[in-house]
Design an enzyme around this catalytic site. Structure first.
Site, PDB file in Angstrom:
ATOM      1  CB  CYS A  67       5.536   2.964  -0.849  1.00 46.86           C
ATOM      2  SG  CYS A  67       6.682   1.497  -0.154  1.00 46.86           S
ATOM      3  CB  CYS A  70       3.675  -0.130  -0.737  1.00 47.58           C
ATOM      4  SG  CYS A  70       4.230   0.576   0.934  1.00 47.58           S
TER       5      CYS A  70
END
Length: 143
Positions: A67, A70
């Site tokens: 991600c 993230c």
């Protein structure tokens, strides 16, 4: 009054007087610091122990290595740990490795931040945030 704090290294439950919280307390069992200014990575059993045995709010970053947002938020979350400890335990749960936890808490998008107190979720925020926003949101949600 004393608080129960779970050691992030050995999972022992420590009793720490309120007034000693800012004195960089060490674990009574393994003698490592109870707070390092860094988020701790938790597996399912460690998550459960922190959730059930610690008296301070648990701020969890549910994330995954693939991600992009993230990875972008990771440094901000680390900086937030330095500002929020010792009044919060900051932790990271990799949703790819801990799929059971992700399913149990219905994590639909990542990153998702969730605050737990006394064994239950009290706040949730999806999406990447900067350090200032993480700190402000956490303090406001836990107040």
């Amino acid at each position: 009054m004393s608080l129960h704090l779970v050691c992030p290294a050995c999972q022992a439950v420590n009793r720490v007087p309120d007034e000693r919280l800012r004195d960089a307390p060490d674990c009574g069992r393994c003698h490592r610091p109870l707070f390092s200014g860094q988020p701790v990575a938790l597996n399912r059993s460690e998550f459960e122990r922190q959730l059930e045995k610690s008296d301070i709010p648990l701020l969890v970053d549910f994330w995954a290595s693939w991600c992009g947002p993230c990875r972008m938020m990771a440094p901000a979350f680390e900086q937030a740990a330095a500002q929020l400890e010792p009044h919060f335990r900051l932790a990271k749960v990799n949703t790819e490795e801990q799929q059971e936890l992700a399913a149990r808490y219905a994590i639909r998008s990542i990153p998702t931040l969730a605050i737990f107190r006394n064994g239950r979720e009290i706040a949730r925020q999806a999406g990447a945030m900067g350090t200032v926003d993480i700190v402000r949101w956490a303090r406001s949600a836990a107040a």
